[in-house]
Design an enzyme around this catalytic site. Sequence first.
Site, PDB file in Angstrom:
ATOM      1  N   ARG A   1     -98.645  31.363  58.515  1.00 53.13           N
ATOM      2  CA  ARG A   1     -98.854  32.328  57.371  1.00 53.13           C
ATOM      3  C   ARG A   1     -99.533  33.421  57.440  1.00 53.13           C
ATOM      4  NH1 ARG A   1    -100.737  27.003  54.807  1.00 53.13           N
ATOM      5  NH2 ARG A   1     -98.934  25.927  54.453  1.00 53.13           N
TER       6      ARG A   1
ATOM      7  N   SER B   1     -87.075  22.339  46.265  1.00 51.79           N
ATOM      8  CA  SER B   1     -86.257  21.303  45.356  1.00 51.79           C
ATOM      9  C   SER B   1     -87.416  20.641  44.310  1.00 51.79           C
ATOM     10  CB  SER B   1     -85.441  20.339  46.135  1.00 51.79           C
ATOM     11  OG  SER B   1     -86.364  19.719  47.014  1.00 51.79           O
TER      12      SER B   1
ATOM     13  N   ALA C   1     -86.674  26.225  41.184  1.00 53.72           N
ATOM     14  CA  ALA C   1     -86.612  24.694  41.815  1.00 53.72           C
ATOM     15  C   ALA C   1     -84.916  24.241  42.016  1.00 53.72           C
ATOM     16  CB  ALA C   1     -87.100  23.820  40.522  1.00 53.72           C
TER      17      ALA C   1
ATOM     18  N   CYS D   1     -90.207  20.791  61.748  1.00 55.03           N
ATOM     19  CA  CYS D   1     -91.422  19.958  62.036  1.00 55.03           C
ATOM     20  C   CYS D   1     -90.905  18.520  62.480  1.00 55.03           C
ATOM     21  CB  CYS D   1     -92.259  19.844  60.674  1.00 55.03           C
ATOM     22  SG  CYS D   1     -91.471  19.629  59.391  1.00 55.03           S
TER      23      CYS D   1
END
Length: 410
Positions: free
Chosen positions: A224, A263, A289, A352
């Site tokens: 980040r 989501s 969303a 990941c």
Amino acid sequence: MSERVRVILRRGKSKPFWLGHPWVFSGAIDRVEGVVPETGAPCVVEDERQNVLGTGFYNPMGKIAVRLLQHRRTTDLPFDPQPFDRLVEQRVREAAVRRQALGLPHGRTDSYRVVNAEGDHLSGLVVDKLGDAAVVHLNSRAMYEARAVVADAVRRVLGPERIIMAVGDEASRLEAIPTGVHYVWPEERKEDGAVQVLENGVRYRVDVFGGQKTGFYFDQRDNRRRFAELCEGRRLLDLYSYVGGFSLNALVAGAEHATVVDSSGPAIAAASANAQLNGVPAERLSAHAEDAMVWLKEANARGLAWDRIVCDPPKLARGRGHIDEAIKKYARLNTLAMSVLAPGGLLLTCTCSQHVSEEAFLRMLTDAGHRLRRTVHVHAVWGQAPDHPFSVVAPEGRYLTAVLISTSEG
Ligand code: SAH
């Protein structure tokens, strides 16, 4: 040690355990001696010649049959099996000291991972410090059964004001243990899941009961910060944003605007609230969303493009058997992400899934570029933050790959 259950391995199966591997699968076991309740039992593991390899916990219902905690490593030395509670406290203490060596905590980061399972020689145990709370994930039957001991160790070593312990859905399935929150201390703060996290100088309000995993994804901390340094004056698209970690780092570092897509409604609401908490004006953040792929298709159809994109989906490969399927999903997703990348722009694309290797992920990116008739330039390959160590004997713990790319025509 005499009353411990004995797990005796098949011939030729013991080498990884001399090297310190923590997981014994049932295929490596010749026989188990002693009375084992359904809930498992502490055990001693031996090779076919009855040399003691180490001690751990036998879970007859688990996908991993034994998790070794103490390894002997060589027959030249006498083996001194430690009581479980002493071992756990000592290992948690060592893990905390390792974080200090890494400079954690510091003035701009007060929250981080303190114990990372195998990477800290504590198979099945994850401890995150989130503000004044310690959030413990019990990922094995052994740690679940020993949760009172674990709580004591965490309390003594970290001195948190609150401890929350939970079993996630995946651990519940693999270890046959009940899912949910199992221990909250102190009792009178049982309903209170709100914590305040400081990371890279950015503040977040996180709900440890309503959030995901242990409430925050610390593994991307350094990525980040590094990506934010590349975002000054730019417009960012943050796909799979959760509570807006990448965007807030970028906005605080001078990005012009960020669009977050996730989501989860609560995660998106938290991203907006966190922007406000950090003094970012509402017009610099758009929040959606929605399913990221659906949203991307529409953005592409409308001809939209961004200078900077982060794509950080959840684990797409659930196991070794799902790798090909996952690679196809990554390829579809990355093709779409590249199609909304402005010329000269940068995409940080992540996986990941521990079953998807760096090599396979890079090959997938080549294919995704090819579909768009573009060349892919790899500028950097980053991994998980150093408070997420992995063990060299259990490289499954190296799960995060973040690739910084740009693309060019032809
Ligand atoms: N980038 C985040 C972490 C992402 S974790 C950070 O820096 O903290 C993966 C996220 O993907 C979760 O927040 C989850 O809610 C979201 N997610 C899962 N399926 C999704 C989908 N189909 N579309 C969009 N978001 C999804």
